[in-house]
Design a protein around this motif. Structure first.
Motif, PDB file in Angstrom:
ATOM      1  N   UNK A   1      28.320  42.620  29.472  1.00 18.18           N
ATOM      2  CA  UNK A   1      29.045  43.872  29.654  1.00 18.18           C
ATOM      3  C   UNK A   1      30.264  43.583  30.539  1.00 18.18           C
ATOM      4  N   UNK A   2      31.300  44.405  30.504  1.00 24.08           N
ATOM      5  CA  UNK A   2      32.441  44.125  31.394  1.00 24.08           C
ATOM      6  C   UNK A   2      32.009  44.142  32.860  1.00 24.08           C
ATOM      7  N   UNK A   3      32.496  43.167  33.641  1.00 25.35           N
ATOM      8  CA  UNK A   3      32.096  43.049  35.048  1.00 25.35           C
ATOM      9  C   UNK A   3      32.478  44.301  35.838  1.00 25.35           C
ATOM     10  N   UNK A   4      33.586  44.929  35.413  1.00 31.98           N
ATOM     11  CA  UNK A   4      34.040  46.111  36.160  1.00 31.98           C
ATOM     12  C   UNK A   4      33.045  47.282  36.020  1.00 31.98           C
ATOM     13  N   UNK A   5      32.157  47.220  35.015  1.00 29.89           N
ATOM     14  CA  UNK A   5      31.179  48.300  34.819  1.00 29.89           C
ATOM     15  C   UNK A   5      29.813  47.946  35.402  1.00 29.89           C
TER      16      UNK A   5
ATOM     17  N   UNK B   1      37.734  35.632  28.309  1.00 34.27           N
ATOM     18  CA  UNK B   1      37.567  36.872  29.051  1.00 34.27           C
ATOM     19  C   UNK B   1      36.712  36.584  30.282  1.00 34.27           C
ATOM     20  N   UNK B   2      37.347  36.785  31.451  1.00 31.79           N
ATOM     21  CA  UNK B   2      36.586  36.554  32.692  1.00 31.79           C
ATOM     22  C   UNK B   2      35.919  37.836  33.184  1.00 31.79           C
ATOM     23  N   UNK B   3      36.277  38.958  32.581  1.00 32.88           N
ATOM     24  CA  UNK B   3      35.696  40.229  33.012  1.00 32.88           C
ATOM     25  C   UNK B   3      34.337  40.416  32.341  1.00 32.88           C
ATOM     26  N   UNK B   4      33.407  39.523  32.660  1.00 36.96           N
ATOM     27  CA  UNK B   4      32.116  39.510  31.985  1.00 36.96           C
ATOM     28  C   UNK B   4      30.972  39.445  32.988  1.00 36.96           C
ATOM     29  N   UNK B   5      29.872  40.101  32.649  1.00 39.90           N
ATOM     30  CA  UNK B   5      28.643  39.978  33.441  1.00 39.90           C
ATOM     31  C   UNK B   5      27.484  39.869  32.454  1.00 39.90           C
TER      32      UNK B   5
ATOM     33  N   UNK C   1      11.688  43.965  34.877  1.00 41.67           N
ATOM     34  CA  UNK C   1      12.570  43.787  36.035  1.00 41.67           C
ATOM     35  C   UNK C   1      13.971  43.365  35.589  1.00 41.67           C
ATOM     36  N   UNK C   2      14.930  43.575  36.514  1.00 42.51           N
ATOM     37  CA  UNK C   2      16.335  43.387  36.169  1.00 42.51           C
ATOM     38  C   UNK C   2      16.929  42.199  36.919  1.00 42.51           C
ATOM     39  N   UNK C   3      17.678  41.340  36.220  1.00 34.48           N
ATOM     40  CA  UNK C   3      18.478  40.316  36.907  1.00 34.48           C
ATOM     41  C   UNK C   3      19.880  40.349  36.299  1.00 34.48           C
ATOM     42  N   UNK C   4      20.857  39.892  37.077  1.00 32.10           N
ATOM     43  CA  UNK C   4      22.205  39.838  36.494  1.00 32.10           C
ATOM     44  C   UNK C   4      22.997  38.696  37.112  1.00 32.10           C
ATOM     45  N   UNK C   5      24.070  38.298  36.401  1.00 31.58           N
ATOM     46  CA  UNK C   5      24.867  37.144  36.807  1.00 31.58           C
ATOM     47  C   UNK C   5      26.345  37.505  36.598  1.00 31.58           C
ATOM     48  N   UNK C   6      27.123  37.380  37.673  1.00 23.40           N
ATOM     49  CA  UNK C   6      28.551  37.722  37.549  1.00 23.40           C
ATOM     50  C   UNK C   6      29.425  36.486  37.356  1.00 23.40           C
TER      51      UNK C   6
ATOM     52  N   UNK D   1      29.111  55.260  28.176  1.00 24.09           N
ATOM     53  CA  UNK D   1      30.397  54.666  27.779  1.00 24.09           C
ATOM     54  C   UNK D   1      30.515  53.193  28.151  1.00 24.09           C
ATOM     55  N   UNK D   2      29.361  52.526  28.377  1.00 20.27           N
ATOM     56  CA  UNK D   2      29.413  51.098  28.731  1.00 20.27           C
ATOM     57  C   UNK D   2      29.409  50.258  27.453  1.00 20.27           C
ATOM     58  N   UNK D   3      30.391  49.375  27.380  1.00 22.56           N
ATOM     59  CA  UNK D   3      30.510  48.545  26.180  1.00 22.56           C
ATOM     60  C   UNK D   3      29.607  47.327  26.343  1.00 22.56           C
ATOM     61  N   UNK D   4      28.633  47.205  25.457  1.00 22.34           N
ATOM     62  CA  UNK D   4      27.743  46.046  25.471  1.00 22.34           C
ATOM     63  C   UNK D   4      28.214  45.121  24.357  1.00 22.34           C
TER      64      UNK D   4
END
Ligand code: ADP
Ligand code: ASP
Ligand code: MG
Length: 416
Positions: free
Chosen positions: A309-313, A258-262, A333-338, A287-290
């Motif tokens: 979580x899905x990248x689209x969300x 699954x490439x739709x991941x973040x 604090x928040x960090x994220x990786x796509x 409604x965000x799927x974790x």
């Protein structure tokens, strides 16, 4: 009256020539004496085009109006196909979901089916031999059009098959069945003759888009055999059905990705009771799927919480996570990786065997692929890696567990 449901996906209805292949399948079922309920998707690319249009017109497209817009994709397909059948002298007509109706809740864009008036279809079959229904759509209690989420025509088809007591639900697509991994990604992928609902559920939820997850949930709940096969050949495909002893012999039956991941991390959040609830409740409410969740060991009363979580969300997730950080205060604090993707090994045989995870880790290490996160269930292990390694990881795990030889035990003799 014996009814069969046949669903055809976007690539199968993309051109007039391809619709003629669809027509052949429908006529073959007619020749066997079935009344046929055909469920169609929008032509390939059409749903994406309509969604892009909504985002071009509006900064924040209204969900209910978006459903009215995207549902037109399926409306075009059914009208064109019904014309084709009528031109060949077949007694056929098209049906939108609200004409049946297929009732859903009002979660626009991801509505769930509540019920189907199967009587309408049964009555119409007294006058028509083929009914052509729009997949992906429904109608809520206010009479508004809804859609079921991407890939939702599979769910429409299985739900209709269950409501009509169809002998099986045939899902026609652009590959010959369910494979040991995506045949468009790995040339060694092999067609599986039978797969259990549970394995198919894991595959679908881990990204194998050949069947939409809710269609498999539906099939399992109402015991609908699903036959996944190609529109463009006469070969037998894959039967998705109840688990049997032969399936348990197989340790790993498939590799999904699954490439739709973040990956999202909330750093330095307080390590106190209730913090996880404060983080994940607002995400669930939206409604965000974790999926995978990892909490680091505590240091000086704080910890890091990482989840996928899905990248689209991701836009929605970031907005909510920033708000959570503010509310938690301190140094949160928040960090994220796509640039991440998930690879999963799935098999009911894992229930009775240990060591699959260790073999998978060693295989990935040999290719120098770093493991970022891991999650497991009774019949699955999932690993989050850098997206650029996903093809290599799929091939490596496929080669390790499935290979080109007959490592999979499957019995094709009792099925035709
Ligand atoms: P449709 O438009 O017919 O609904 P989809 O594109 O939704 O078709 O699903 C079919 C695609 O699923 C195939 O083209 C293939 O690339 C992909 N796929 C991913 N994993 C698998 C798998 N394990 N077996 C078969 N197809 C798979
Ligand atoms: N047309 C919708 C989509 O592209 C539904 C489907 O094809 O199953 O997601
Ligand atoms: Mg699909």
């Amino acid at each position: 009256m014996s009814i069969i449901v046949q669903k055809f996906g976007g690539t199968s209805v993309a051109t007039l020539e391809r619709m003629k292949s669809v027509q052949k399948k429908v006529m073959a079922a007619r020749a066997k004496g079935y009344k046929v309920l055909v469920v169609l998707s929008a032509m390939a690319g059409e749903t994406n085009r309509l969604l892009a249009l909504a985002n071009e017109w509006s900064a924040n497209p209204d969900p209910a109006e978006t459903d009215v817009l995207v549902a037109t994709g399926e409306q075009c397909s059914i009208a064109l196909f019904a014309m084709l059948l009528k031109d060949s002298g077949v007694k056929a007509r098209s049906l939108l979901a609200h004409q049946i109706p297929i009732y859903t809740d009002d979660s626009y864009g991801r509505a769930r089916i509540h019920g189907i008036e199967s009587g309408t279809l049964e009555n119409l079959f007294n006058h028509y031999d083929v009914l052509v229904a729009a997949g992906f759509q429904g109608k809520d209690h206010k009479g508004r059009i809804t859609t079921l989420g991407r890939g939702g025509s599979d769910t429409s088809a299985v739900a209709l098959a269950s409501a009509l007591g169809s002998v099986e639900c045939e899902i026609y697509t652009d590959v010959e069945g369910v494979y040991t991994t995506d045949p468009n990604m790995c040339k060694d992928a092999r067609k599986i003759s039978h797969i259990s609902y549970d394995e198919m559920l894991e595959m679908a939820s881990m990204g194998a888009k050949v069947l939409e997850i809710r269609s498999v949930e539906f099939a399992k709940k109402y015991d609908v055999p699903v036959h996944v096969r190609s529109t463009f050949s006469d070969n037998v495909g894959t039967l998705v059905t109840k688990e049997n002893k032969i399936m348990e012999h197989v340790l790993v039956s498939s590799i999904a990705y699954d490439k739709d991941q973040a990956r999202v991390t909330l750093r330095s959040v307080p390590d106190t009771p209730g913090v996880a609830a404060k983080i994940f409740s607002p995400l669930a409410d939206a409604g965000i799927v974790v999926d995978m969740i990892v909490q680091n060991p505590s240091r000086d009363g704080v910890t890091d919480m990482t989840f996928t979580t899905p990248r689209k969300d991701i836009k929605k997730t970031i907005a909510i996570a920033e708000d959570i950080c503010k509310k938690l205060g301190g140094n949160a604090e928040l960090t994220y990786d796509l640039n991440v993707a998930k690879v999963s090994a799935i098999g009911v045989g894992m229930r009775n065997h240990s060591g699959v995870a260790a073999i998978a880790f060693a295989a990935l290490q040999k290719e120098n692929i770093n493991i970022m996160m891991i999650s497991t269930s009774e019949i699955k292990i999932s690993i989050l890696i850098e997206e650029k390694y996903i093809e290599l990881a799929v091939r490596t795990l496929h080669d390790m567990f499935i290979g080109t030889a007959d490592k999979i035990v499957c019995d094709e003799t009792n099925y035709n």
